[in-house]
Design an enzyme around this catalytic site. Structure first.
Site, PDB file in Angstrom:
ATOM      1  N   GLY A   9       0.801  -1.328  -0.126  1.00  0.00           N
ATOM      2  CA  GLY A   9       0.040  -0.130  -0.025  1.00  0.00           C
ATOM      3  C   GLY A   9       0.658   1.156  -0.050  1.00  0.00           C
ATOM      4  O   GLY A   9       0.510   2.277   0.481  1.00  0.00           O
ATOM      5  N   GLY A  12      -0.098   5.086  -1.169  1.00  0.00           N
ATOM      6  CA  GLY A  12      -1.074   5.556  -0.500  1.00  0.00           C
ATOM      7  C   GLY A  12      -0.677   6.951   0.282  1.00  0.00           C
ATOM      8  O   GLY A  12       0.575   6.943   0.382  1.00  0.00           O
ATOM      9  N   ARG A  37      -2.070  -0.027  -7.107  1.00  0.00           N
ATOM     10  CA  ARG A  37      -2.051   1.109  -7.954  1.00  0.00           C
ATOM     11  C   ARG A  37      -0.626   1.248  -8.558  1.00  0.00           C
ATOM     12  O   ARG A  37       0.200   0.524  -8.005  1.00  0.00           O
ATOM     13  CB  ARG A  37      -2.300   2.457  -7.201  1.00  0.00           C
ATOM     14  CG  ARG A  37      -3.718   2.735  -6.788  1.00  0.00           C
ATOM     15  CD  ARG A  37      -3.641   4.038  -6.089  1.00  0.00           C
ATOM     16  NE  ARG A  37      -3.809   4.351  -4.860  1.00  0.00           N
ATOM     17  CZ  ARG A  37      -3.538   5.641  -4.459  1.00  0.00           C
ATOM     18  NH1 ARG A  37      -3.892   6.783  -5.320  1.00  0.00           N
ATOM     19  NH2 ARG A  37      -3.867   5.687  -2.842  1.00  0.00           N
ATOM     20  N   TYR A 143     -15.508  -0.006   9.085  1.00  0.00           N
ATOM     21  CA  TYR A 143     -14.142   0.121   9.257  1.00  0.00           C
ATOM     22  C   TYR A 143     -13.612   0.049  10.682  1.00  0.00           C
ATOM     23  O   TYR A 143     -12.645  -0.727  10.954  1.00  0.00           O
ATOM     24  CB  TYR A 143     -13.824   1.647   8.922  1.00  0.00           C
ATOM     25  CG  TYR A 143     -12.482   2.144   9.133  1.00  0.00           C
ATOM     26  CD1 TYR A 143     -11.223   1.665   7.996  1.00  0.00           C
ATOM     27  CD2 TYR A 143     -12.148   3.118   9.668  1.00  0.00           C
ATOM     28  CE1 TYR A 143     -10.141   1.959   7.932  1.00  0.00           C
ATOM     29  CE2 TYR A 143     -10.787   3.644   9.799  1.00  0.00           C
ATOM     30  CZ  TYR A 143      -9.758   3.073   9.104  1.00  0.00           C
ATOM     31  OH  TYR A 143      -8.558   3.564   9.099  1.00  0.00           O
ATOM     32  N   LYS A 147     -11.031  -2.976  12.006  1.00  0.00           N
ATOM     33  CA  LYS A 147      -9.752  -2.514  12.858  1.00  0.00           C
ATOM     34  C   LYS A 147      -9.663  -3.069  14.289  1.00  0.00           C
ATOM     35  O   LYS A 147      -8.724  -3.630  14.651  1.00  0.00           O
ATOM     36  CB  LYS A 147      -9.611  -0.985  13.041  1.00  0.00           C
ATOM     37  CG  LYS A 147      -9.369  -0.175  11.667  1.00  0.00           C
ATOM     38  CD  LYS A 147      -8.010  -0.738  10.925  1.00  0.00           C
ATOM     39  CE  LYS A 147      -7.731   0.060   9.749  1.00  0.00           C
ATOM     40  NZ  LYS A 147      -6.327  -0.337   9.282  1.00  0.00           N
TER      41      LYS A 147
HETATM   42  N1  LIG Z   1      -4.825   8.354   6.643  1.00  0.00           N
HETATM   43  C1  LIG Z   1      -5.447   8.344   7.963  1.00  0.00           C
HETATM   44  O1  LIG Z   1      -6.002   9.462   8.420  1.00  0.00           O
HETATM   45  C2  LIG Z   1      -5.578   7.112   8.755  1.00  0.00           C
HETATM   46  C3  LIG Z   1      -6.023   7.144   9.793  1.00  0.00           C
HETATM   47  C4  LIG Z   1      -6.052   5.980  10.793  1.00  0.00           C
HETATM   48  C5  LIG Z   1      -5.687   4.841  10.375  1.00  0.00           C
HETATM   49  N2  LIG Z   1      -5.162   4.685   8.916  1.00  0.00           N
HETATM   50  C6  LIG Z   1      -4.749   3.380   8.367  1.00  0.00           C
HETATM   51  O2  LIG Z   1      -3.595   3.395   7.683  1.00  0.00           O
HETATM   52  C7  LIG Z   1      -3.378   2.691   6.729  1.00  0.00           C
HETATM   53  C8  LIG Z   1      -2.940   3.392   5.283  1.00  0.00           C
HETATM   54  O3  LIG Z   1      -4.036   4.233   5.035  1.00  0.00           O
HETATM   55  P1  LIG Z   1      -3.640   5.421   3.883  1.00  0.00           P
HETATM   56  O4  LIG Z   1      -4.466   6.883   4.426  1.00  0.00           O
HETATM   57  O5  LIG Z   1      -2.331   5.706   3.592  1.00  0.00           O
HETATM   58  O6  LIG Z   1      -4.708   4.996   2.943  1.00  0.00           O
HETATM   59  P2  LIG Z   1      -4.849   4.978   1.219  1.00  0.00           P
HETATM   60  O7  LIG Z   1      -6.012   4.459   0.782  1.00  0.00           O
HETATM   61  O8  LIG Z   1      -4.263   6.526   0.965  1.00  0.00           O
HETATM   62  O9  LIG Z   1      -3.610   3.977   0.777  1.00  0.00           O
HETATM   63  C9  LIG Z   1      -3.990   2.746   0.887  1.00  0.00           C
HETATM   64  C10 LIG Z   1      -3.294   2.080  -0.337  1.00  0.00           C
HETATM   65  O10 LIG Z   1      -3.422   0.652  -0.320  1.00  0.00           O
HETATM   66  C11 LIG Z   1      -3.452   0.296  -1.521  1.00  0.00           C
HETATM   67  N3  LIG Z   1      -4.281  -1.164  -1.851  1.00  0.00           N
HETATM   68  C12 LIG Z   1      -5.694  -1.334  -1.922  1.00  0.00           C
HETATM   69  N4  LIG Z   1      -6.057  -2.448  -2.110  1.00  0.00           N
HETATM   70  C13 LIG Z   1      -4.933  -2.879  -2.247  1.00  0.00           C
HETATM   71  C14 LIG Z   1      -4.472  -4.564  -2.258  1.00  0.00           C
HETATM   72  N5  LIG Z   1      -5.707  -5.182  -2.637  1.00  0.00           N
HETATM   73  N6  LIG Z   1      -3.200  -4.772  -2.783  1.00  0.00           N
HETATM   74  C15 LIG Z   1      -2.322  -3.841  -2.717  1.00  0.00           C
HETATM   75  N7  LIG Z   1      -2.424  -2.817  -2.371  1.00  0.00           N
HETATM   76  C16 LIG Z   1      -3.791  -2.075  -1.853  1.00  0.00           C
HETATM   77  C17 LIG Z   1      -4.157   1.483  -2.281  1.00  0.00           C
HETATM   78  O11 LIG Z   1      -4.005   1.419  -3.901  1.00  0.00           O
HETATM   79  C18 LIG Z   1      -3.658   2.577  -1.679  1.00  0.00           C
HETATM   80  O12 LIG Z   1      -2.548   3.085  -2.534  1.00  0.00           O
HETATM   81  C19 LIG Z   1      -4.728   1.984   6.495  1.00  0.00           C
HETATM   82  O13 LIG Z   1      -4.744   0.864   7.110  1.00  0.00           O
HETATM   83  C20 LIG Z   1      -5.555   2.948   7.222  1.00  0.00           C
HETATM   84  O14 LIG Z   1      -6.715   2.153   7.911  1.00  0.00           O
HETATM   85  C21 LIG Z   1      -5.278   5.860   8.210  1.00  0.00           C
END
Ligand SMILES: NC(=O)c1ccc[n+]([C@@H]2O[C@H](COP(=O)([O-])OP(=O)(O)OC[C@H]3O[C@@H](n4cnc5c(N)ncnc54)[C@H](O)[C@@H]3O)[C@@H](O)[C@H]2O)c1
Length: 312
Positions: A9, A12, A37, A143, A147
């Site tokens: 990921g 992201g 992606r 969600y 988690k």
């Molecule tokens: N951003 C926040 O504010 C926040 C807050 C709390 C927790 N989190 C957690 O942190 C983690 C990352 O969050 P983020 O904000 O970077 O999310 P994001 O959606 O920006 O990035 C997630 C990435 O995972 C990739 N992905 C999705 N399905 C996939 C698959 N099957 N195989 C491989 N890659 C895949 C997507 O293409 C994306 O690039 C997540 O677990 C999210 O729940 C984020």
């Protein structure tokens, strides 16, 4: 032994910055970025990238062996707001990706696994202010349910198989390098882009909606500090509360207006208001502070100053 890290990921919001930070520490060649992606522009030319679907367990397993991976950061997930639009998909991806990684990690004796949880584990029955590490936890979003279940799978693999899995319950994360992925706290990023383009913003959350938030550099530093702490200091094997700041749309708008005179905000709450209302306003992170020395560096005004400077 030399560590070789796989970030799943990596394109992201968190993945881009975490991959770059890990490459700075472990060396570019030793941090393999992967995503469904295409490779994010900021990662291009900085180290190895593989296209990977974490749901394809065989391919994941092959890559882990082929690349001699010793640590895994699993960031792939469907976030809170997107998850409510497709609950089955969110549950499936968020759970199966974690189970695939935990299972292969056990088999291949991976040294350390990182998987983030979220403040979304808390629900309407949790304390609103300074939600403790251990408290009533009854999430109402798919969600949050995924988690919370994931936290217990991490703990299970640690207790039963000795797998060194570590986790943080991130608050809403604010950043300018890569776009947010469909969370309820995304307003606190959109507001900067709208401030730049139009000097006004329409918030999808009400003015007095306080949520726990953190600036990305704090989140990246906290993640790496947790992962580098000696194993015996990691007392929480579900997931650590991590706090930094708490503000409302009205307060962030006031802070932005100090830099952008005439900036205005109005409020048209949508379905995301109910999600925000189910979460705490702030969280108690004393376990992280005591166990491995967590300390945030950014408050609201310092974060806003840096965001404006970098987005302009
Ligand atoms: N951003 C926040 O504010 C926040 C807050 C709390 C927790 N989190 C957690 O942190 C983690 C990352 O969050 P983020 O904000 O970077 O999310 P994001 O959606 O920006 O990035 C997630 C990435 O995972 C990739 N992905 C999705 N399905 C996939 C698959 N099957 N195989 C491989 N890659 C895949 C997507 O293409 C994306 O690039 C997540 O677990 C999210 O729940 C984020």
């Amino acid at each position: 032994m030399k560590e070789k890290i796989l970030v799943i990921g990596a394109s992201g919001q968190i993945g881009v910055e975490l991959t770059l930070a890990l490459r700075g520490i472990y060396g570019n060649a030793n941090v393999v970025a992967s995503d469904l992606r295409e490779e994010n522009d900021l990662l291009k030319g900085t180290g190895p990238y593989v296209a990977l679907d974490v749901m394809n367990k065989e391919m994941l397993h092959v890559q882990i062996i082929r690349q001699n991976i010793t640590q895994i950061y699993l960031l792939a997930a469907i976030l809170s707001a997107t998850g409510e639009k497709n609950p089955n998909l969110a549950w499936h991806l968020n759970m199966q990706s974690l189970l695939n990684v935990l299972d292969i990690s056990r088999e291949e004796k991976i040294h350390k696994v990182y998987w983030p949880s979220s403040i979304a584990v808390f629900g309407p029955t949790s304390p609103k202010v300074n939600a403790p590490q251990q408290t009533i936890i009854e999430p109402t979003t798919v969600y949050g349910i995924s988690k919370y279940a994931g936290e217990f799978w991490c703990n299970y693999y640690f207790q039963r198989f000795g797998l060194d899995v570590r986790s943080i319950r991130y608050p809403g994360l604010i950043s300018y390098k890569s776009a947010p992925g469909g969370g309820t706290t995304d307003y606190a990023i959109e507001i900067f882009h709208e401030a730049k383009q139009n000097n006004k913003y329409t918030s999808f959350l009400r003015e007095n909606t306080y949520l726990p938030m953190m600036y990305m550099p704090d989140a990246i530093r906290g993640t790496i500090e947790l992962m580098e702490a000696p194993a015996e200091q990691i007392k929480v094997r579900t997931s650590y509360n991590l706090g930094a700041m708490s503000f409302s749309p009205k307060e962030i708008a006031e802070s932005i207006a100090k830099h952008k005179p005439g900036f205005t905000i109005d409020y048209v709450p949508d379905y995301r208001q109910a999600i925000a209302d189910s979460w705490p306003q702030s969280i108690d992170d004393s376990s992280a502070r005591n166990d491995w020395g967590w300390k945030p560096e950014y408050d609201l005004d310092r974060m806003v100053g840096e965001m404006i400077e970098n987005i302009e």
